[in-house]
Design a protein around this motif. Sequence first.
Motif, PDB file in Angstrom:
ATOM      1  N   TRP A  51       4.050  -4.908   8.487  1.00  0.00           N
ATOM      2  CA  TRP A  51       5.064  -3.886   8.202  1.00  0.00           C
ATOM      3  C   TRP A  51       5.687  -3.373   9.500  1.00  0.00           C
ATOM      4  O   TRP A  51       4.971  -3.050  10.456  1.00  0.00           O
ATOM      5  N   GLY A  52       7.022  -3.302   9.551  1.00  0.00           N
ATOM      6  CA  GLY A  52       7.713  -2.693  10.686  1.00  0.00           C
ATOM      7  C   GLY A  52       7.992  -3.664  11.817  1.00  0.00           C
ATOM      8  O   GLY A  52       8.718  -3.326  12.752  1.00  0.00           O
ATOM      9  N   ASN A 107      20.992   0.445  -7.625  1.00  0.00           N
ATOM     10  CA  ASN A 107      21.109  -0.413  -6.430  1.00  0.00           C
ATOM     11  C   ASN A 107      20.226   0.055  -5.277  1.00  0.00           C
ATOM     12  O   ASN A 107      20.605  -0.029  -4.110  1.00  0.00           O
ATOM     13  N   ARG A 108      19.009   0.512  -5.607  1.00  0.00           N
ATOM     14  CA  ARG A 108      18.140   1.042  -4.545  1.00  0.00           C
ATOM     15  C   ARG A 108      17.503  -0.047  -3.693  1.00  0.00           C
ATOM     16  O   ARG A 108      16.962   0.232  -2.634  1.00  0.00           O
ATOM     17  N   GLN A 109      17.477  -1.259  -4.210  1.00  0.00           N
ATOM     18  CA  GLN A 109      16.903  -2.389  -3.454  1.00  0.00           C
ATOM     19  C   GLN A 109      15.536  -2.014  -2.885  1.00  0.00           C
ATOM     20  O   GLN A 109      15.351  -1.985  -1.665  1.00  0.00           O
ATOM     21  N   PRO A 110      14.577  -1.716  -3.767  1.00  0.00           N
ATOM     22  CA  PRO A 110      13.294  -1.182  -3.287  1.00  0.00           C
ATOM     23  C   PRO A 110      12.335  -2.255  -2.778  1.00  0.00           C
ATOM     24  O   PRO A 110      11.177  -1.965  -2.529  1.00  0.00           O
ATOM     25  N   TRP A 111      12.828  -3.480  -2.611  1.00  0.00           N
ATOM     26  CA  TRP A 111      11.942  -4.577  -2.235  1.00  0.00           C
ATOM     27  C   TRP A 111      11.942  -4.796  -0.722  1.00  0.00           C
ATOM     28  O   TRP A 111      12.959  -4.670  -0.051  1.00  0.00           O
ATOM     29  N   ARG A 112      10.752  -5.146  -0.215  1.00  0.00           N
ATOM     30  CA  ARG A 112      10.615  -5.565   1.189  1.00  0.00           C
ATOM     31  C   ARG A 112       9.777  -6.842   1.185  1.00  0.00           C
ATOM     32  O   ARG A 112       8.893  -7.008   0.339  1.00  0.00           O
ATOM     33  N   PHE A 113      10.071  -7.719   2.126  1.00  0.00           N
ATOM     34  CA  PHE A 113       9.313  -8.970   2.237  1.00  0.00           C
ATOM     35  C   PHE A 113       8.618  -9.000   3.589  1.00  0.00           C
ATOM     36  O   PHE A 113       9.193  -8.572   4.593  1.00  0.00           O
ATOM     37  N   ILE A 114       7.386  -9.495   3.600  1.00  0.00           N
ATOM     38  CA  ILE A 114       6.698  -9.715   4.871  1.00  0.00           C
ATOM     39  C   ILE A 114       6.452 -11.218   4.979  1.00  0.00           C
ATOM     40  O   ILE A 114       5.743 -11.800   4.146  1.00  0.00           O
ATOM     41  N   ALA A 150       4.956 -12.125   1.436  1.00  0.00           N
ATOM     42  CA  ALA A 150       4.479 -11.041   0.571  1.00  0.00           C
ATOM     43  C   ALA A 150       5.661 -10.199   0.110  1.00  0.00           C
ATOM     44  O   ALA A 150       6.586  -9.934   0.885  1.00  0.00           O
ATOM     45  N   LEU A 151       5.615  -9.792  -1.161  1.00  0.00           N
ATOM     46  CA  LEU A 151       6.620  -8.859  -1.689  1.00  0.00           C
ATOM     47  C   LEU A 151       5.981  -7.482  -1.816  1.00  0.00           C
ATOM     48  O   LEU A 151       4.873  -7.345  -2.351  1.00  0.00           O
ATOM     49  N   VAL A 152       6.702  -6.480  -1.316  1.00  0.00           N
ATOM     50  CA  VAL A 152       6.216  -5.099  -1.312  1.00  0.00           C
ATOM     51  C   VAL A 152       7.299  -4.231  -1.946  1.00  0.00           C
ATOM     52  O   VAL A 152       8.482  -4.489  -1.752  1.00  0.00           O
ATOM     53  N   LEU A 153       6.891  -3.211  -2.715  1.00  0.00           N
ATOM     54  CA  LEU A 153       7.880  -2.259  -3.255  1.00  0.00           C
ATOM     55  C   LEU A 153       7.712  -0.913  -2.570  1.00  0.00           C
ATOM     56  O   LEU A 153       6.577  -0.442  -2.403  1.00  0.00           O
ATOM     57  N   VAL A 154       8.836  -0.282  -2.202  1.00  0.00           N
ATOM     58  CA  VAL A 154       8.756   1.013  -1.525  1.00  0.00           C
ATOM     59  C   VAL A 154       8.930   2.177  -2.502  1.00  0.00           C
ATOM     60  O   VAL A 154       9.027   3.327  -2.084  1.00  0.00           O
ATOM     61  N   ARG A 155       9.021   1.877  -3.781  1.00  0.00           N
ATOM     62  CA  ARG A 155       8.972   2.912  -4.812  1.00  0.00           C
ATOM     63  C   ARG A 155       8.425   2.254  -6.072  1.00  0.00           C
ATOM     64  O   ARG A 155       8.483   1.031  -6.207  1.00  0.00           O
ATOM     65  N   TYR A 158      -1.500  -5.568   5.949  1.00  0.00           N
ATOM     66  CA  TYR A 158      -0.085  -5.567   6.361  1.00  0.00           C
ATOM     67  C   TYR A 158       0.309  -4.271   7.066  1.00  0.00           C
ATOM     68  O   TYR A 158       1.437  -4.138   7.521  1.00  0.00           O
ATOM     69  N   GLY A 159      -0.594  -3.296   7.114  1.00  0.00           N
ATOM     70  CA  GLY A 159      -0.271  -2.009   7.738  1.00  0.00           C
ATOM     71  C   GLY A 159       0.800  -1.245   6.974  1.00  0.00           C
ATOM     72  O   GLY A 159       1.690  -0.629   7.575  1.00  0.00           O
ATOM     73  N   LEU A 160       0.730  -1.266   5.628  1.00  0.00           N
ATOM     74  CA  LEU A 160       1.785  -0.624   4.829  1.00  0.00           C
ATOM     75  C   LEU A 160       1.695   0.897   4.913  1.00  0.00           C
ATOM     76  O   LEU A 160       0.592   1.459   4.922  1.00  0.00           O
ATOM     77  N   PRO A 161       2.850   1.581   4.937  1.00  0.00           N
ATOM     78  CA  PRO A 161       2.830   3.041   4.823  1.00  0.00           C
ATOM     79  C   PRO A 161       2.429   3.432   3.400  1.00  0.00           C
ATOM     80  O   PRO A 161       2.437   2.593   2.497  1.00  0.00           O
ATOM     81  N   LYS A 162       2.104   4.732   3.213  1.00  0.00           N
ATOM     82  CA  LYS A 162       1.594   5.200   1.903  1.00  0.00           C
ATOM     83  C   LYS A 162       2.548   4.910   0.750  1.00  0.00           C
ATOM     84  O   LYS A 162       2.130   4.644  -0.367  1.00  0.00           O
ATOM     85  N   TYR A 163       3.864   4.992   1.037  1.00  0.00           N
ATOM     86  CA  TYR A 163       4.834   4.853  -0.055  1.00  0.00           C
ATOM     87  C   TYR A 163       5.093   3.396  -0.447  1.00  0.00           C
ATOM     88  O   TYR A 163       5.829   3.136  -1.389  1.00  0.00           O
ATOM     89  N   ALA A 164       4.510   2.447   0.279  1.00  0.00           N
ATOM     90  CA  ALA A 164       4.775   1.033  -0.021  1.00  0.00           C
ATOM     91  C   ALA A 164       3.545   0.390  -0.646  1.00  0.00           C
ATOM     92  O   ALA A 164       2.412   0.699  -0.273  1.00  0.00           O
ATOM     93  N   SER A 165       3.794  -0.506  -1.589  1.00  0.00           N
ATOM     94  CA  SER A 165       2.672  -1.092  -2.316  1.00  0.00           C
ATOM     95  C   SER A 165       2.877  -2.605  -2.505  1.00  0.00           C
ATOM     96  O   SER A 165       3.974  -3.043  -2.877  1.00  0.00           O
TER      97      SER A 165
END
Length: 276
Positions: free
Chosen positions: A177-178, A205-212, A219-224, A263-270
Amino acid sequence: MSEVLAAIRRRRSIRSYGDRPVEPSLLEQLLAASGAAGRLTRAPPRVALVSGVEQTRRILTYMVGSYGLVRNPPYLLVGVLPQESDAARLDLGYVLEQVVLEATRLGLATCWITGSYDARRAGDIVGLAPGEVAAAVCALGYPDEGRWSRLHNRTVRRLAGGHRRKPLTEIIFSERWGERWSPDQSDPVLVSVLKYARLAPSATNRQPWRFIVRSGHVALVLVRPAPIDGGIVMAHFALASAALRYAGRWEVQLGDGTLAQEYGLPKYASPVALWK
Ligand SMILES: Cc1cc2nc3c(=O)[nH]c(=O)nc-3n(C[C@H](O)[C@H](O)[C@H](O)COP(=O)(O)O)c2cc1C
């Protein structure tokens, strides 16, 4: 270019529909596509069809301002979960988006709707078995090509910011992450797949997806908490991978704490899933 990639590029949320009926053979093709669609769980969602503006008007609600305004769709696809869970919602996004892209391929217009519909009424109209939940609807039909309708479509899409997408470097990290990811140092086929994933629709259109991107998997991660959006982007990724021959398949790992730590994800990411 493959037809599915062309459909991903062409798809837009359409919010004004004409009264031209959809040919029964196309409706059958879509319902067959929903049965044959790839799925993520052993108990996949089902997709029911509601026909006729009188019925669809009973399901849609119009009190949330212009964003929610989807006018006169002659059909609604109702996404029904076998039971309420994040995994079931993820699978609904995955399955119904494949139907949306098939509809786009067939020249039909669609718009996902989770914000402005009456879930109880949708359930009553399609008929639910015990435990089932109507979790989303999707407008379906031919677009109204009139001048005002086209203006309505453009205006609401702009208000919803639907024409914008975050840059790839904002939604993709390298290894952890980051950490900065650069397309120049990545497999060009994966970069193309990620470009098609990024075109996925998402609520407001929040696009809450992040990829690592890691060696050996993505990896797929959601920030909400937006599992339907997660399933939709997974469908785009999987379909683009199949078309472009980027090997792998999704392994669902919803909320896996060990991965979050790795992955060192912040609390809001899962974490949601791994492509490998
Ligand atoms: C799960 C989901 C729910 C949505 N709910 C609504 C809705 O209630 N009303 C609406 O007008 N659009 C809705 N949309 C459409 C989004 O606003 C749209 O996908 C986004 O702005 C991107 O625009 P595009 O689909 O034209 O690319 C929804 C989309 C998704 C994926």
